[in-house]
Design a protein around this motif. Structure first.
Motif, PDB file in Angstrom:
ATOM      1  N   VAL A  58       1.081  -1.145  -0.076  1.00  0.00           N
ATOM      2  CA  VAL A  58       0.322  -0.099  -0.154  1.00  0.00           C
ATOM      3  C   VAL A  58       0.703   1.457   0.188  1.00  0.00           C
ATOM      4  O   VAL A  58       1.500   1.190   0.961  1.00  0.00           O
ATOM      5  CB  VAL A  58      -1.247   0.219   0.825  1.00  0.00           C
ATOM      6  CG1 VAL A  58      -2.028   1.456   1.528  1.00  0.00           C
ATOM      7  CG2 VAL A  58      -2.468  -1.474   1.585  1.00  0.00           C
ATOM      8  N   VAL A  59       0.801   2.103  -0.964  1.00  0.00           N
ATOM      9  CA  VAL A  59       1.437   3.245  -0.779  1.00  0.00           C
ATOM     10  C   VAL A  59       0.498   4.968  -0.889  1.00  0.00           C
ATOM     11  O   VAL A  59      -0.593   4.682  -1.784  1.00  0.00           O
ATOM     12  CB  VAL A  59       2.253   3.853  -2.513  1.00  0.00           C
ATOM     13  CG1 VAL A  59       1.815   3.782  -3.379  1.00  0.00           C
ATOM     14  CG2 VAL A  59       2.865   5.148  -2.386  1.00  0.00           C
ATOM     15  N   LEU A  60       1.108   5.471   0.020  1.00  0.00           N
ATOM     16  CA  LEU A  60       0.475   6.558   0.384  1.00  0.00           C
ATOM     17  C   LEU A  60       0.404   8.226  -0.612  1.00  0.00           C
ATOM     18  O   LEU A  60       1.467   8.454  -0.510  1.00  0.00           O
ATOM     19  CB  LEU A  60      -0.061   6.969   2.058  1.00  0.00           C
ATOM     20  CG  LEU A  60      -0.566   6.190   2.991  1.00  0.00           C
ATOM     21  CD1 LEU A  60      -0.499   4.649   2.365  1.00  0.00           C
ATOM     22  CD2 LEU A  60      -0.397   6.316   4.155  1.00  0.00           C
ATOM     23  N   THR A  61      -0.300   8.822  -1.355  1.00  0.00           N
ATOM     24  CA  THR A  61       0.233   9.467  -2.097  1.00  0.00           C
ATOM     25  C   THR A  61      -0.135  10.824  -1.440  1.00  0.00           C
ATOM     26  O   THR A  61      -0.612  10.501  -0.447  1.00  0.00           O
ATOM     27  CB  THR A  61      -1.045   9.728  -2.930  1.00  0.00           C
ATOM     28  OG1 THR A  61      -2.231  10.080  -2.265  1.00  0.00           O
ATOM     29  CG2 THR A  61      -1.729   8.031  -3.745  1.00  0.00           C
ATOM     30  N   GLY A  62       1.179  11.678  -1.894  1.00  0.00           N
ATOM     31  CA  GLY A  62       1.141  13.128  -1.130  1.00  0.00           C
ATOM     32  C   GLY A  62       2.182  13.433  -1.337  1.00  0.00           C
ATOM     33  O   GLY A  62       3.872  14.044  -1.118  1.00  0.00           O
ATOM     34  N   GLY A  63       3.503  12.381  -1.074  1.00  0.00           N
ATOM     35  CA  GLY A  63       4.789  12.748  -1.433  1.00  0.00           C
ATOM     36  C   GLY A  63       5.832  12.240  -2.581  1.00  0.00           C
ATOM     37  O   GLY A  63       4.944  11.980  -3.901  1.00  0.00           O
ATOM     38  N   SER A  64       7.236  12.771  -2.701  1.00  0.00           N
ATOM     39  CA  SER A  64       8.284  12.722  -3.925  1.00  0.00           C
ATOM     40  C   SER A  64       8.234  11.311  -4.161  1.00  0.00           C
ATOM     41  O   SER A  64       8.952  10.794  -3.645  1.00  0.00           O
ATOM     42  CB  SER A  64       8.924  13.545  -4.416  1.00  0.00           C
ATOM     43  OG  SER A  64       9.785  13.591  -5.119  1.00  0.00           O
ATOM     44  N   SER A  65       7.899  10.837  -4.883  1.00  0.00           N
ATOM     45  CA  SER A  65       8.652   9.301  -5.562  1.00  0.00           C
ATOM     46  C   SER A  65       8.656   7.892  -4.503  1.00  0.00           C
ATOM     47  O   SER A  65       8.547   7.477  -4.821  1.00  0.00           O
ATOM     48  CB  SER A  65      10.287   9.691  -5.097  1.00  0.00           C
ATOM     49  OG  SER A  65      10.276   9.378  -3.733  1.00  0.00           O
ATOM     50  N   ARG A  66       7.230   8.331  -4.050  1.00  0.00           N
ATOM     51  CA  ARG A  66       6.571   6.976  -2.970  1.00  0.00           C
ATOM     52  C   ARG A  66       5.596   6.363  -4.030  1.00  0.00           C
ATOM     53  O   ARG A  66       6.333   5.334  -4.402  1.00  0.00           O
ATOM     54  CB  ARG A  66       5.322   7.965  -2.266  1.00  0.00           C
ATOM     55  CG  ARG A  66       5.534   8.775  -1.171  1.00  0.00           C
ATOM     56  CD  ARG A  66       3.995   9.638  -0.313  1.00  0.00           C
ATOM     57  NE  ARG A  66       4.371  10.103   0.600  1.00  0.00           N
ATOM     58  CZ  ARG A  66       4.043  10.503   1.128  1.00  0.00           C
ATOM     59  NH1 ARG A  66       2.464  10.637   1.245  1.00  0.00           N
ATOM     60  NH2 ARG A  66       3.850  12.211   2.700  1.00  0.00           N
ATOM     61  N   VAL A  67       5.254   6.564  -4.784  1.00  0.00           N
ATOM     62  CA  VAL A  67       4.111   5.501  -6.193  1.00  0.00           C
ATOM     63  C   VAL A  67       5.919   4.798  -6.958  1.00  0.00           C
ATOM     64  O   VAL A  67       5.300   3.278  -6.810  1.00  0.00           O
ATOM     65  CB  VAL A  67       3.654   6.596  -6.350  1.00  0.00           C
ATOM     66  CG1 VAL A  67       2.969   5.077  -8.286  1.00  0.00           C
ATOM     67  CG2 VAL A  67       2.261   7.004  -5.589  1.00  0.00           C
TER      68      VAL A  67
END
Length: 234
Positions: A58-67
């Motif tokens: 699970v990745v939470l959007t909102g920050g650089s390079s998370r996805v």
């Protein structure tokens, strides 16, 4: 005619009250400072590959390079499926895949998009439903290092029986300069620390059956949730 003792006696309570107020403020300040240091001690300064695989990611959007980091974990086989939580309602899988051309094939087979979550608490609720629907019992949680402590509080509370494996994304700015010499980074950390304390407090109170901040499970009919132009759920 009043005595000197009578003239001084009213001043004593005010002096004690002043001392009590100053002492209380000092204790609060010391406690907050100690808590902030403890919060900082949880933040990773470098990315560390998970020491085990999980059912899902699970990745939470909102920050650089998370996805992109989450997609790399998926491609490396650290999870069977990936949930991208907090995607903007107007964003599509094609929009995301265009930014990650090397992992386009995984977008069609192994990635799910959550457009409902508006907060970290919402991310945890949607991740729980997603994991329960697929009978996943272990998840790798991907978010920024400064956001990870609060994310784990929310995820652990939402799914206490699920094994959570953190993968903290460390941004370039964090690596390039110490946080204490960057005003913007310091403000971000202080803001995140306040949110972290609030989440801890809410979770502990809910343990006693007190819910001061109920999560809005649905929007009124015909009303769309307000979001910025890019997904920013946290």
């Amino acid at each position: 005619m009043s005595s000197p003792t009578d003239d001084r006696s009213p001043k004593l309570p005010r002096g004690w009250l002043r001392a009590a107020i100053v002492s209380t403020i000092a204790l609060v300040f010391v406690g907050a400072a100690a808590g902030f240091v403890a919060f900082l001690s949880q933040l990773r300064g470098a990315e560390k590959v998970p020491d085990r695989r999980a059912d899902g990611i699970v990745v939470l959007t909102g920050g650089s390079s998370r996805v992109s980091d989450a997609m790399e974990l998926l491609a490396a086989g650290y999870g069977r499926r990936l949930l991208i939580s907090g995607v903007h309602p107007t964003s599509t899988a094609n929009d995301i895949s265009r930014t990650l051309p090397e992992n386009q094939s995984f977008m069609t087979c192994c990635v799910d998009l959550d457009r409902t979550a508006l907060s970290t608490r919402g991310n945890a609720a949607e991740a729980r439903r997603w994991a329960e629907g697929r009978r996943f019992t272990s998840l790798i949680v991907v978010t920024s290092n400064y956001h990870m402590p609060r994310a784990l509080v929310e995820f652990s509370h939402a799914m206490p029986r699920t094994t959570l494996i953190p993968f903290a994304v460390v941004g370039e700015k964090w690596r390039e300069e110490p946080w204490w010499i960057s005003g913007s980074t310091l403000r971000l950390l202080l803001s995140e620390y306040v949110k972290y304390v609030a989440a801890e407090l809410r979770v502990r109170l809910e343990g006693f059956g007190i819910d001061l901040w109920p999560e809005m499970s649905e929007q009124p009919a015909g009303q769309q949730p307000k979001r910025p132009a890019t997904a920013q759920a946290n």
